[in-house]
Design a protein around this motif. Sequence first.
Motif, mmCIF file in Angstrom:
data_model
loop_
_atom_site.group_PDB
_atom_site.id
_atom_site.type_symbol
_atom_site.label_atom_id
_atom_site.label_comp_id
_atom_site.label_asym_id
_atom_site.label_seq_id
_atom_site.Cartn_x
_atom_site.Cartn_y
_atom_site.Cartn_z
ATOM 1 N N THR A 41 -39.067 17.691 -18.934
ATOM 2 C CA THR A 41 -40.326 17.360 -17.151
ATOM 3 C C THR A 41 -41.508 16.567 -17.463
ATOM 4 O O THR A 41 -41.953 16.284 -18.498
ATOM 5 C CB THR A 41 -40.578 19.064 -17.097
ATOM 6 O OG1 THR A 41 -41.548 19.232 -18.117
ATOM 7 C CG2 THR A 41 -39.825 20.326 -16.270
ATOM 8 N N ASP A 43 -44.998 15.632 -17.355
ATOM 9 C CA ASP A 43 -45.985 16.589 -17.501
ATOM 10 C C ASP A 43 -47.952 15.586 -17.905
ATOM 11 O O ASP A 43 -48.514 15.491 -18.382
ATOM 12 C CB ASP A 43 -46.547 17.991 -19.128
ATOM 13 C CG ASP A 43 -44.888 18.212 -18.596
ATOM 14 O OD1 ASP A 43 -44.926 19.403 -17.326
ATOM 15 O OD2 ASP A 43 -44.175 18.987 -19.038
ATOM 16 N N SER A 44 -47.336 14.441 -17.768
ATOM 17 C CA SER A 44 -48.852 13.491 -18.186
ATOM 18 C C SER A 44 -48.539 13.058 -16.029
ATOM 19 O O SER A 44 -47.677 13.283 -15.675
ATOM 20 C CB SER A 44 -48.643 12.543 -18.053
ATOM 21 O OG SER A 44 -47.408 11.692 -18.217
ATOM 22 N N SER A 163 -56.356 19.864 -21.528
ATOM 23 C CA SER A 163 -56.159 19.372 -19.917
ATOM 24 C C SER A 163 -56.820 18.700 -18.840
ATOM 25 O O SER A 163 -57.330 18.665 -18.674
ATOM 26 C CB SER A 163 -54.656 20.823 -20.308
ATOM 27 O OG SER A 163 -55.356 21.921 -18.926
ATOM 28 N N ASN A 184 -42.224 13.807 -22.531
ATOM 29 C CA ASN A 184 -43.026 15.281 -21.916
ATOM 30 C C ASN A 184 -44.421 14.079 -21.035
ATOM 31 O O ASN A 184 -43.693 14.331 -19.562
ATOM 32 C CB ASN A 184 -43.640 16.233 -21.922
ATOM 33 C CG ASN A 184 -42.821 17.234 -21.932
ATOM 34 O OD1 ASN A 184 -42.189 17.031 -23.228
ATOM 35 N ND2 ASN A 184 -41.872 18.138 -21.082
ATOM 36 N N ALA A 203 -53.120 15.187 -19.532
ATOM 37 C CA ALA A 203 -51.569 16.434 -19.422
ATOM 38 C C ALA A 203 -51.798 16.855 -17.827
ATOM 39 O O ALA A 203 -53.442 17.743 -18.166
ATOM 40 C CB ALA A 203 -51.817 17.121 -20.803
ATOM 41 N N LYS A 204 -51.019 17.318 -17.891
ATOM 42 C CA LYS A 204 -51.380 18.060 -15.951
ATOM 43 C C LYS A 204 -51.935 19.138 -16.398
ATOM 44 O O LYS A 204 -51.978 20.478 -15.305
ATOM 45 C CB LYS A 204 -50.354 17.948 -15.155
ATOM 46 C CG LYS A 204 -49.934 16.547 -14.211
ATOM 47 C CD LYS A 204 -49.212 15.789 -13.571
ATOM 48 C CE LYS A 204 -48.009 16.427 -14.120
ATOM 49 N NZ LYS A 204 -47.085 16.230 -12.464
ATOM 50 N N GLN A 205 -50.896 19.807 -16.907
ATOM 51 C CA GLN A 205 -51.254 21.663 -17.227
ATOM 52 C C GLN A 205 -51.724 21.947 -18.883
ATOM 53 O O GLN A 205 -50.925 21.400 -19.479
ATOM 54 C CB GLN A 205 -50.291 22.178 -16.390
ATOM 55 C CG GLN A 205 -48.868 22.141 -16.946
ATOM 56 C CD GLN A 205 -47.659 22.028 -15.799
ATOM 57 O OE1 GLN A 205 -48.614 22.263 -14.359
ATOM 58 N NE2 GLN A 205 -46.811 21.935 -15.647
ATOM 59 N N GLY A 207 -50.297 23.473 -22.573
ATOM 60 C CA GLY A 207 -48.554 23.660 -22.954
ATOM 61 C C GLY A 207 -48.636 23.076 -23.819
ATOM 62 O O GLY A 207 -48.994 21.912 -24.116
ATOM 63 N N TYR A 209 -45.913 20.035 -26.177
ATOM 64 C CA TYR A 209 -44.970 18.201 -25.575
ATOM 65 C C TYR A 209 -44.591 17.994 -26.969
ATOM 66 O O TYR A 209 -46.091 18.217 -27.885
ATOM 67 C CB TYR A 209 -46.368 18.208 -24.859
ATOM 68 C CG TYR A 209 -46.631 18.867 -23.998
ATOM 69 C CD1 TYR A 209 -45.647 19.404 -22.840
ATOM 70 C CD2 TYR A 209 -47.583 18.766 -23.877
ATOM 71 C CE1 TYR A 209 -46.225 19.402 -21.353
ATOM 72 C CE2 TYR A 209 -48.309 19.808 -22.121
ATOM 73 C CZ TYR A 209 -47.292 20.330 -21.679
ATOM 74 O OH TYR A 209 -47.891 20.288 -20.366
#
Length: 346
Positions: A41, A43-44, A163, A184, A203-205, A207, A209
Amino acid sequence: MTFASFLSLLGAWGSPARVASSLLSAASEPLPLTPRWWLPTGDSTFAHEVDRAFALIYWLDVVFFILIVGAMTVFAVAYRRKKAGQRTSALKGHHGLEIVWSVIPGLFLLVFFAMGFLTYMDMQVPPASSMQVRVTGQKWNWGFEYPEQGIKLSSADGLVVPSNTPIQLTLTSVDVLHSFYIPNFRTKKDAVPQRFTSLWFEAKQPGTYQVYCTEYCGDDHSRMTSKVVAMEPAAFREWVADQKNASASLSPVERGQRLFTTQGCAGCHSIDGSALVGPSLKGKYGTQEKLSDGSQVLVDDNYVRESILAPNAKIVAGFAGQMPPYVGRLQDDEISALIDYIKTIK
Ligand code: CUA
Protein backbone atom coordinates in the motif's frame (compact mmCIF):
# COMPACT_ATOMS: atom_id res chain seq x y z
CA MET A 1 9.66 -23.84 -12.28
CA THR A 2 6.41 -25.69 -12.74
CA PHE A 3 3.07 -23.92 -12.67
CA ALA A 4 2.19 -25.75 -9.45
CA SER A 5 5.35 -24.62 -7.67
CA PHE A 6 4.75 -21.09 -8.92
CA LEU A 7 1.28 -21.21 -7.42
CA SER A 8 2.61 -22.58 -4.15
CA LEU A 9 5.13 -19.73 -4.10
CA LEU A 10 2.24 -17.31 -4.44
CA GLY A 11 0.54 -19.35 -1.78
CA ALA A 12 3.26 -18.29 0.65
CA TRP A 13 1.60 -14.86 0.52
CA GLY A 14 -1.97 -16.01 0.25
CA SER A 15 -3.92 -18.98 -1.02
CA PRO A 16 -3.85 -19.41 -4.84
CA ALA A 17 -7.61 -18.82 -4.87
CA ARG A 18 -7.12 -15.57 -3.02
CA VAL A 19 -4.33 -14.46 -5.34
CA ALA A 20 -6.37 -15.45 -8.39
CA SER A 21 -9.42 -13.57 -7.18
CA SER A 22 -7.34 -10.50 -6.44
CA LEU A 23 -5.77 -10.77 -9.91
CA LEU A 24 -9.25 -10.64 -11.39
CA SER A 25 -10.23 -7.61 -9.34
CA ALA A 26 -6.70 -6.13 -9.27
CA ALA A 27 -7.69 -2.56 -10.04
CA SER A 28 -10.34 -2.16 -7.36
CA GLU A 29 -9.37 -4.35 -4.44
CA PRO A 30 -5.89 -4.53 -2.91
CA LEU A 31 -4.91 -7.84 -1.27
CA PRO A 32 -5.27 -7.53 2.50
CA LEU A 33 -1.85 -9.17 3.01
CA THR A 34 1.74 -7.99 3.28
CA PRO A 35 3.97 -8.85 1.49
CA ARG A 36 1.71 -9.18 -1.51
CA TRP A 37 2.31 -10.09 -5.10
CA TRP A 38 1.86 -6.46 -6.19
CA LEU A 39 3.14 -3.21 -4.68
CA PRO A 40 2.54 -2.68 -0.95
CA THR A 41 0.00 0.00 0.00
CA GLY A 42 1.13 3.57 -0.69
CA ASP A 43 1.30 5.17 2.76
CA SER A 44 3.15 8.45 2.19
CA THR A 45 1.68 11.67 0.83
CA PHE A 46 3.49 11.31 -2.52
CA ALA A 47 3.09 7.53 -2.92
CA HIS A 48 0.05 7.92 -5.19
CA GLU A 49 2.06 10.17 -7.56
CA VAL A 50 4.76 7.48 -7.88
CA ASP A 51 2.14 4.79 -8.40
CA ARG A 52 0.33 6.87 -11.02
CA ALA A 53 3.53 7.31 -13.08
CA PHE A 54 4.35 3.61 -12.64
CA ALA A 55 0.83 2.51 -13.63
CA LEU A 56 0.73 4.73 -16.73
CA ILE A 57 4.07 3.40 -18.03
CA TYR A 58 3.23 -0.18 -17.07
CA TRP A 59 -0.19 -0.31 -18.74
CA LEU A 60 1.00 1.53 -21.87
CA ASP A 61 3.75 -1.10 -22.10
CA VAL A 62 1.18 -3.88 -21.78
CA VAL A 63 -1.03 -2.35 -24.52
CA PHE A 64 1.87 -1.80 -26.93
CA PHE A 65 3.37 -5.21 -26.20
CA ILE A 66 0.07 -6.83 -27.20
CA LEU A 67 -0.33 -4.58 -30.27
CA ILE A 68 3.23 -5.08 -31.55
CA VAL A 69 3.63 -8.79 -30.79
CA GLY A 70 0.05 -9.40 -32.02
CA ALA A 71 0.66 -7.57 -35.33
CA MET A 72 4.00 -9.37 -35.75
CA THR A 73 2.33 -12.76 -35.28
CA VAL A 74 -0.58 -11.94 -37.63
CA PHE A 75 1.75 -10.60 -40.34
CA ALA A 76 4.14 -13.54 -40.04
CA VAL A 77 1.26 -15.93 -40.69
CA ALA A 78 -0.68 -13.84 -43.25
CA TYR A 79 2.31 -12.91 -45.39
CA ARG A 80 4.30 -16.15 -45.13
CA ARG A 81 5.69 -17.68 -48.36
CA LYS A 82 2.84 -19.81 -49.63
CA LYS A 83 4.51 -21.77 -52.41
CA ALA A 84 8.09 -22.64 -53.32
CA GLY A 85 9.89 -20.00 -55.35
CA GLN A 86 7.37 -17.26 -54.44
CA ARG A 87 9.04 -13.81 -54.22
CA THR A 88 7.94 -11.26 -51.66
CA SER A 89 7.26 -7.75 -52.93
CA ALA A 90 10.06 -5.21 -52.43
CA LEU A 91 9.72 -3.07 -49.27
CA LYS A 92 9.38 0.68 -49.66
CA GLY A 93 9.43 3.38 -46.94
CA HIS A 94 6.23 5.04 -45.77
CA HIS A 95 6.59 8.66 -44.57
CA GLY A 96 3.14 8.77 -42.96
CA LEU A 97 3.88 5.69 -40.81
CA GLU A 98 7.34 6.98 -39.89
CA ILE A 99 5.83 10.23 -38.65
CA VAL A 100 3.06 8.50 -36.69
CA TRP A 101 5.40 6.13 -34.85
CA SER A 102 7.84 8.91 -34.04
CA VAL A 103 5.38 11.60 -32.96
CA ILE A 104 3.10 9.42 -30.77
CA PRO A 105 5.95 7.94 -28.64
CA GLY A 106 7.45 11.45 -28.53
CA LEU A 107 4.24 12.77 -26.97
CA PHE A 108 4.19 9.88 -24.48
CA LEU A 109 7.79 10.70 -23.54
CA LEU A 110 6.81 14.32 -22.84
CA VAL A 111 3.97 13.13 -20.57
CA PHE A 112 6.34 10.69 -18.77
CA PHE A 113 8.86 13.48 -18.30
CA ALA A 114 6.32 15.97 -16.93
CA MET A 115 4.90 13.37 -14.52
CA GLY A 116 8.33 12.16 -13.47
CA PHE A 117 9.74 15.66 -13.00
CA LEU A 118 6.81 16.96 -10.93
CA THR A 119 6.81 13.85 -8.72
CA TYR A 120 10.60 13.92 -8.38
CA MET A 121 10.49 17.56 -7.24
CA ASP A 122 7.78 16.73 -4.67
CA MET A 123 9.91 13.86 -3.35
CA GLN A 124 13.12 15.85 -3.42
CA VAL A 125 12.13 19.09 -1.66
CA PRO A 126 11.14 18.65 2.00
CA PRO A 127 8.65 21.16 3.46
CA ALA A 128 10.44 23.84 5.52
CA SER A 129 8.67 22.74 8.71
CA SER A 130 9.97 19.14 8.53
CA MET A 131 11.04 17.38 11.72
CA GLN A 132 14.72 16.41 11.49
CA VAL A 133 16.22 12.95 12.07
CA ARG A 134 19.82 11.93 11.37
CA VAL A 135 20.23 8.42 10.01
CA THR A 136 23.59 6.64 10.13
CA GLY A 137 24.15 3.45 8.18
CA GLN A 138 26.74 1.10 9.61
CA LYS A 139 27.38 -2.59 9.00
CA TRP A 140 24.62 -3.66 9.92
CA ASN A 141 22.59 -1.18 11.86
CA TRP A 142 20.56 1.92 11.15
CA GLY A 143 21.19 4.55 13.85
CA PHE A 144 18.48 7.20 14.30
CA GLU A 145 19.32 10.44 16.11
CA TYR A 146 16.74 13.11 16.92
CA PRO A 147 18.67 16.37 17.38
CA GLU A 148 15.60 18.36 18.52
CA GLN A 149 14.43 15.72 21.01
CA GLY A 150 17.86 14.39 22.09
CA ILE A 151 16.95 10.75 21.39
CA LYS A 152 19.06 7.99 19.82
CA LEU A 153 17.55 4.78 18.46
CA SER A 154 18.79 1.65 16.66
CA SER A 155 17.47 -0.60 13.89
CA ALA A 156 15.77 -2.77 16.51
CA ASP A 157 13.87 0.21 17.97
CA GLY A 158 12.87 1.49 14.54
CA LEU A 159 12.43 5.05 13.37
CA VAL A 160 9.59 6.46 15.48
CA VAL A 161 7.84 9.46 13.91
CA PRO A 162 4.55 11.36 14.15
CA SER A 163 2.08 10.68 11.33
CA ASN A 164 0.75 13.55 9.18
CA THR A 165 4.01 15.40 9.80
CA PRO A 166 6.80 15.89 7.25
CA ILE A 167 9.99 14.16 8.41
CA GLN A 168 13.36 14.96 6.85
CA LEU A 169 16.11 12.35 7.15
CA THR A 170 19.74 13.33 6.73
CA LEU A 171 21.62 10.17 5.88
CA THR A 172 25.25 9.19 6.00
CA SER A 173 27.31 6.04 6.45
CA VAL A 174 30.38 5.37 8.58
CA ASP A 175 31.69 2.51 6.43
CA VAL A 176 30.34 1.45 3.02
CA LEU A 177 27.38 2.35 0.83
CA HIS A 178 23.98 1.50 2.28
CA SER A 179 20.56 2.47 1.00
CA PHE A 180 17.53 3.35 3.10
CA TYR A 181 14.36 2.04 1.49
CA ILE A 182 10.76 2.30 2.72
CA PRO A 183 8.61 0.47 0.12
CA ASN A 184 5.28 1.65 1.58
CA PHE A 185 6.42 5.26 1.25
CA ARG A 186 7.83 4.71 -2.29
CA THR A 187 11.09 6.34 -1.32
CA LYS A 188 14.72 5.31 -1.09
CA LYS A 189 18.06 7.06 -0.71
CA ASP A 190 21.68 5.93 -0.54
CA ALA A 191 23.63 6.46 2.68
CA VAL A 192 27.10 7.46 1.46
CA PRO A 193 30.31 7.64 3.54
CA GLN A 194 31.79 11.15 3.93
CA ARG A 195 28.64 12.78 2.56
CA PHE A 196 25.10 13.71 3.56
CA THR A 197 22.07 12.78 1.52
CA SER A 198 18.50 13.72 2.28
CA LEU A 199 15.10 12.08 2.05
CA TRP A 200 11.71 13.17 3.35
CA PHE A 201 8.29 11.63 3.78
CA GLU A 202 4.99 12.20 5.50
CA ALA A 203 3.13 9.12 6.72
CA LYS A 204 -0.56 9.42 5.93
CA GLN A 205 -1.64 7.38 8.93
CA PRO A 206 -0.20 5.64 12.00
CA GLY A 207 1.28 2.24 11.28
CA THR A 208 4.46 0.15 11.11
CA TYR A 209 6.30 0.13 7.81
CA GLN A 210 9.20 -2.10 6.74
CA VAL A 211 12.65 -0.61 6.08
CA TYR A 212 15.28 -2.41 3.98
CA CYS A 213 18.91 -1.78 3.12
CA THR A 214 19.03 -1.96 -0.67
CA GLU A 215 22.74 -1.60 -1.32
CA TYR A 216 24.76 -4.79 -0.93
CA CYS A 217 26.96 -4.06 2.09
CA GLY A 218 28.44 -7.37 3.22
CA ASP A 219 27.56 -10.52 5.18
CA ASP A 220 24.46 -9.28 6.98
CA HIS A 221 23.12 -6.97 4.27
CA SER A 222 19.89 -8.93 4.07
CA ARG A 223 19.38 -8.57 7.80
CA MET A 224 19.97 -4.81 7.82
CA THR A 225 16.28 -4.11 8.18
CA SER A 226 14.33 -1.82 10.42
CA LYS A 227 10.88 -0.25 10.56
CA VAL A 228 9.21 3.13 10.59
CA VAL A 229 6.74 3.39 13.45
CA ALA A 230 4.32 6.25 12.74
CA MET A 231 2.20 7.40 15.69
CA GLU A 232 -0.52 10.01 16.09
CA PRO A 233 1.24 13.34 16.84
CA ALA A 234 -0.15 13.40 20.40
CA ALA A 235 1.08 9.83 21.03
CA PHE A 236 4.46 10.80 19.59
CA ARG A 237 4.78 13.72 22.04
CA GLU A 238 4.02 11.33 24.89
CA TRP A 239 6.56 8.86 23.56
CA VAL A 240 9.24 11.60 23.46
CA ALA A 241 8.50 12.52 27.09
CA ASP A 242 8.65 8.83 28.08
CA GLN A 243 11.99 8.40 26.33
CA LYS A 244 13.44 11.39 28.18
CA ASN A 245 12.20 10.16 31.56
CA ALA A 246 13.47 6.65 30.84
CA SER A 247 16.95 7.80 29.81
CA ALA A 248 17.20 10.18 32.80
CA SER A 249 16.57 7.30 35.21
CA LEU A 250 19.12 4.91 33.65
CA SER A 251 22.17 3.79 35.64
CA PRO A 252 25.54 4.10 33.86
CA VAL A 253 25.53 0.35 33.12
CA GLU A 254 22.01 0.52 31.65
CA ARG A 255 23.01 3.57 29.65
CA GLY A 256 26.05 1.70 28.30
CA GLN A 257 23.89 -1.30 27.44
CA ARG A 258 21.52 0.99 25.51
CA LEU A 259 24.43 2.64 23.65
CA PHE A 260 25.76 -0.82 22.84
CA THR A 261 22.70 -1.37 20.60
CA THR A 262 21.99 2.17 19.38
CA GLN A 263 25.60 2.69 18.33
CA GLY A 264 25.68 -0.59 16.42
CA CYS A 265 28.27 -2.34 18.65
CA ALA A 266 25.98 -5.37 19.00
CA GLY A 267 26.07 -5.93 15.24
CA CYS A 268 29.68 -7.12 15.41
CA HIS A 269 30.37 -7.99 19.07
CA SER A 270 28.36 -10.73 20.71
CA ILE A 271 27.89 -10.92 24.47
CA ASP A 272 27.47 -14.72 24.49
CA GLY A 273 30.98 -15.76 23.44
CA SER A 274 30.29 -16.36 19.73
CA ALA A 275 32.67 -14.67 17.31
CA LEU A 276 30.98 -12.37 14.79
CA VAL A 277 32.80 -9.82 12.64
CA GLY A 278 34.58 -8.71 15.81
CA PRO A 279 35.58 -10.61 18.97
CA SER A 280 32.90 -11.40 21.54
CA LEU A 281 33.00 -9.22 24.64
CA LYS A 282 31.90 -12.01 26.97
CA GLY A 283 34.22 -12.19 29.97
CA LYS A 284 36.76 -10.06 28.11
CA TYR A 285 37.29 -7.27 30.60
CA GLY A 286 40.34 -7.79 32.80
CA THR A 287 41.83 -10.59 30.68
CA GLN A 288 44.90 -10.62 28.42
CA GLU A 289 44.04 -10.26 24.74
CA LYS A 290 46.29 -11.67 22.01
CA LEU A 291 46.91 -9.19 19.20
CA SER A 292 47.56 -9.80 15.52
CA ASP A 293 51.21 -8.70 15.87
CA GLY A 294 51.80 -11.45 18.45
CA SER A 295 51.87 -9.15 21.48
CA GLN A 296 49.42 -9.14 24.36
CA VAL A 297 47.41 -6.40 25.98
CA LEU A 298 45.42 -6.15 29.20
CA VAL A 299 41.75 -5.38 28.52
CA ASP A 300 41.30 -2.40 30.83
CA ASP A 301 39.55 0.99 30.60
CA ASN A 302 42.31 2.49 28.46
CA TYR A 303 42.39 -0.39 26.00
CA VAL A 304 38.59 -0.37 25.60
CA ARG A 305 38.57 3.42 25.17
CA GLU A 306 41.32 3.25 22.55
CA SER A 307 39.54 0.38 20.75
CA ILE A 308 36.38 2.49 20.51
CA LEU A 309 38.06 5.68 19.29
CA ALA A 310 40.84 4.15 17.16
CA PRO A 311 39.94 0.48 16.60
CA ASN A 312 42.82 -0.22 14.25
CA ALA A 313 45.52 0.72 16.76
CA LYS A 314 45.47 -2.80 18.27
CA ILE A 315 43.78 -5.57 16.32
CA VAL A 316 42.84 -8.81 18.06
CA ALA A 317 44.51 -11.91 16.58
CA GLY A 318 42.25 -13.73 14.13
CA PHE A 319 40.20 -10.67 13.17
CA ALA A 320 40.45 -8.13 10.35
CA GLY A 321 40.43 -4.46 11.31
CA GLN A 322 36.92 -3.71 10.10
CA MET A 323 35.55 -1.43 12.80
CA PRO A 324 34.94 2.24 11.98
CA PRO A 325 36.49 4.70 14.46
CA TYR A 326 34.01 6.31 16.88
CA VAL A 327 36.07 9.45 17.47
CA GLY A 328 33.70 12.42 17.26
CA ARG A 329 30.63 10.16 17.49
CA LEU A 330 30.62 9.45 21.23
CA GLN A 331 31.03 11.81 24.19
CA ASP A 332 33.44 10.95 27.01
CA ASP A 333 30.56 10.12 29.38
CA GLU A 334 29.09 7.78 26.75
CA ILE A 335 32.43 5.96 26.41
CA SER A 336 32.58 5.62 30.21
CA ALA A 337 29.04 4.20 30.25
CA LEU A 338 30.03 1.68 27.55
CA ILE A 339 33.08 0.64 29.59
CA ASP A 340 30.85 0.22 32.68
CA TYR A 341 28.56 -2.02 30.66
CA ILE A 342 31.40 -4.05 29.07
CA LYS A 343 32.72 -4.82 32.57
CA THR A 344 29.41 -6.52 33.37
CA ILE A 345 29.42 -8.86 30.32
CA LYS A 346 30.48 -12.07 31.99
CU1 CUA B 1 23.50 -1.96 4.47
CU2 CUA B 1 23.04 -3.44 2.70
